[in-house]
Motif scaffolding. Structure first.
Motif, PDB file in Angstrom:
ATOM      1  N   LEU A 236     -36.188 -21.976 -56.498  1.00  0.00           N
ATOM      2  CA  LEU A 236     -35.809 -20.630 -56.925  1.00  0.00           C
ATOM      3  C   LEU A 236     -36.976 -19.649 -56.883  1.00  0.00           C
ATOM      4  N   SER A 237     -38.177 -20.145 -56.648  1.00  0.00           N
ATOM      5  CA  SER A 237     -39.333 -19.248 -56.560  1.00  0.00           C
ATOM      6  C   SER A 237     -39.312 -18.515 -55.227  1.00  0.00           C
ATOM      7  N   ARG A 238     -39.473 -17.197 -55.289  1.00  0.00           N
ATOM      8  CA  ARG A 238     -39.461 -16.381 -54.070  1.00  0.00           C
ATOM      9  C   ARG A 238     -40.855 -15.883 -53.715  1.00  0.00           C
ATOM     10  N   GLY A 239     -41.870 -16.476 -54.311  1.00  0.00           N
ATOM     11  CA  GLY A 239     -43.235 -16.023 -54.072  1.00  0.00           C
ATOM     12  C   GLY A 239     -43.595 -16.005 -52.601  1.00  0.00           C
ATOM     13  N   VAL A 240     -44.412 -15.034 -52.226  1.00  0.00           N
ATOM     14  CA  VAL A 240     -44.874 -14.894 -50.851  1.00  0.00           C
ATOM     15  C   VAL A 240     -46.396 -14.898 -50.827  1.00  0.00           C
ATOM     16  N   CYS A 241     -46.941 -15.004 -49.641  1.00  0.00           N
ATOM     17  CA  CYS A 241     -48.375 -14.882 -49.436  1.00  0.00           C
ATOM     18  C   CYS A 241     -48.573 -13.946 -48.250  1.00  0.00           C
ATOM     19  N   GLY A 242     -49.499 -13.018 -48.403  1.00  0.00           N
ATOM     20  CA  GLY A 242     -49.737 -12.064 -47.333  1.00  0.00           C
ATOM     21  C   GLY A 242     -51.179 -11.619 -47.270  1.00  0.00           C
ATOM     22  N   VAL A 243     -51.456 -10.813 -46.283  1.00  0.00           N
ATOM     23  CA  VAL A 243     -52.802 -10.286 -46.051  1.00  0.00           C
ATOM     24  C   VAL A 243     -52.765  -8.772 -46.170  1.00  0.00           C
ATOM     25  N   ARG A 244     -53.725  -8.227 -46.881  1.00  0.00           N
ATOM     26  CA  ARG A 244     -53.953  -6.785 -46.915  1.00  0.00           C
ATOM     27  C   ARG A 244     -55.432  -6.578 -46.602  1.00  0.00           C
ATOM     28  N   GLU A 245     -55.707  -5.970 -45.454  1.00  0.00           N
ATOM     29  CA  GLU A 245     -57.065  -5.788 -44.967  1.00  0.00           C
ATOM     30  C   GLU A 245     -57.759  -7.150 -44.942  1.00  0.00           C
ATOM     31  N   LYS A 246     -58.813  -7.360 -45.762  1.00  0.00           N
ATOM     32  CA  LYS A 246     -59.525  -8.645 -45.736  1.00  0.00           C
ATOM     33  C   LYS A 246     -59.230  -9.487 -46.961  1.00  0.00           C
ATOM     34  N   SER A 247     -58.117  -9.172 -47.646  1.00  0.00           N
ATOM     35  CA  SER A 247     -57.749  -9.922 -48.847  1.00  0.00           C
ATOM     36  C   SER A 247     -56.458 -10.700 -48.636  1.00  0.00           C
ATOM     37  N   LEU A 248     -56.405 -11.842 -49.307  1.00  0.00           N
ATOM     38  CA  LEU A 248     -55.203 -12.653 -49.316  1.00  0.00           C
ATOM     39  C   LEU A 248     -54.467 -12.391 -50.621  1.00  0.00           C
TER      40      LEU A 248
ATOM     41  N   ALA B 194     -48.470  -5.694 -48.032  1.00  0.00           N
ATOM     42  CA  ALA B 194     -49.085  -6.653 -47.109  1.00  0.00           C
ATOM     43  C   ALA B 194     -48.938  -6.181 -45.666  1.00  0.00           C
ATOM     44  N   GLU B 195     -49.966  -6.451 -44.876  1.00  0.00           N
ATOM     45  CA  GLU B 195     -49.952  -6.112 -43.456  1.00  0.00           C
ATOM     46  C   GLU B 195     -49.449  -7.281 -42.601  1.00  0.00           C
ATOM     47  N   LYS B 196     -49.668  -8.493 -43.109  1.00  0.00           N
ATOM     48  CA  LYS B 196     -49.227  -9.715 -42.434  1.00  0.00           C
ATOM     49  C   LYS B 196     -48.732 -10.676 -43.504  1.00  0.00           C
ATOM     50  N   LEU B 197     -47.847 -11.551 -43.121  1.00  0.00           N
ATOM     51  CA  LEU B 197     -47.406 -12.619 -44.011  1.00  0.00           C
ATOM     52  C   LEU B 197     -48.050 -13.934 -43.591  1.00  0.00           C
ATOM     53  N   VAL B 198     -48.220 -14.820 -44.566  1.00  0.00           N
ATOM     54  CA  VAL B 198     -48.721 -16.169 -44.325  1.00  0.00           C
ATOM     55  C   VAL B 198     -47.693 -17.123 -44.942  1.00  0.00           C
TER      56      VAL B 198
END
Length: 157
Positions: free
Chosen positions: A110-122, A86-90
């Motif tokens: 307990l969930s460690r899930g993240v959300c991020g951006v790679r180029e134009k994808s989430l 990922a290039e950015k985190l959300v």
């Protein structure tokens, strides 16, 4: 129509020892919300293979959803793989999923899930259980189209 890819991260599903129930459930949920599913794949809990698939899928889909590997067990490495590409985190999206999940079970913490951006994808990490994956996706489904619009360059408000 927004496009999506769904990656199931599971050693046992990859090895054919357990049927993947979560990935297909997430696919159905995304399709019902109007997404076109362009790719589904199952990979083992191996960071390099997850990273490779995240990169490939982000070239094909606006939304890349992973299912599984977000817990605290030794083999749960999906967040680390996502962070590596990922290039950015959300963080607000992952926070919203956990906030809604905790209302149903304290184990959502307990969930460690993240959300991020790679180029134009989430890139969006969901937990592995069918119920938790569905509830987590439902918690943020209404904000995903706007996020994808912003990533595609539509930034007028």
């Amino acid at each position: 129509m927004n496009t999506a890819a769904v990656l199931t991260i599971s050693d046992s599903s990859f090895q054919g020892k357990r049927e993947d129930l979560s990935g297909p459930a997430v696919v159905r949920q995304l399709e019902a919300a109007g997404f076109q599913i362009v790719r589904t794949v199952t990979v083992p809990d191996e960071r390099d293979q997850i990273q490779k698939q995240l990169i490939e899928c982000s070239r094909q889909a606006q939304l890349v959803v992973t299912v599984g590997g977000t817990g605290i067990a030794a083999r749960d490495v999906t967040p680390e793989a996502t962070l590596a590409v990922a290039e950015k985190l959300v963080p607000g999206i992952a926070e919203k999923m956990r906030m809604e999940g905790i209302k149903k079970t304290p184990f959502a913490a307990l969930s460690r899930g993240v959300c991020g951006v790679r180029e134009k994808s989430l890139l969006l990490n969901l937990p592995g259980s069918p119920t938790a994956a569905g509830e987590s996706l439902q918690a943020v489904l209404d904000i995903l189209p706007h996020a994808l619009e912003l990533l595609s360059g539509k930034t007028e408000h």
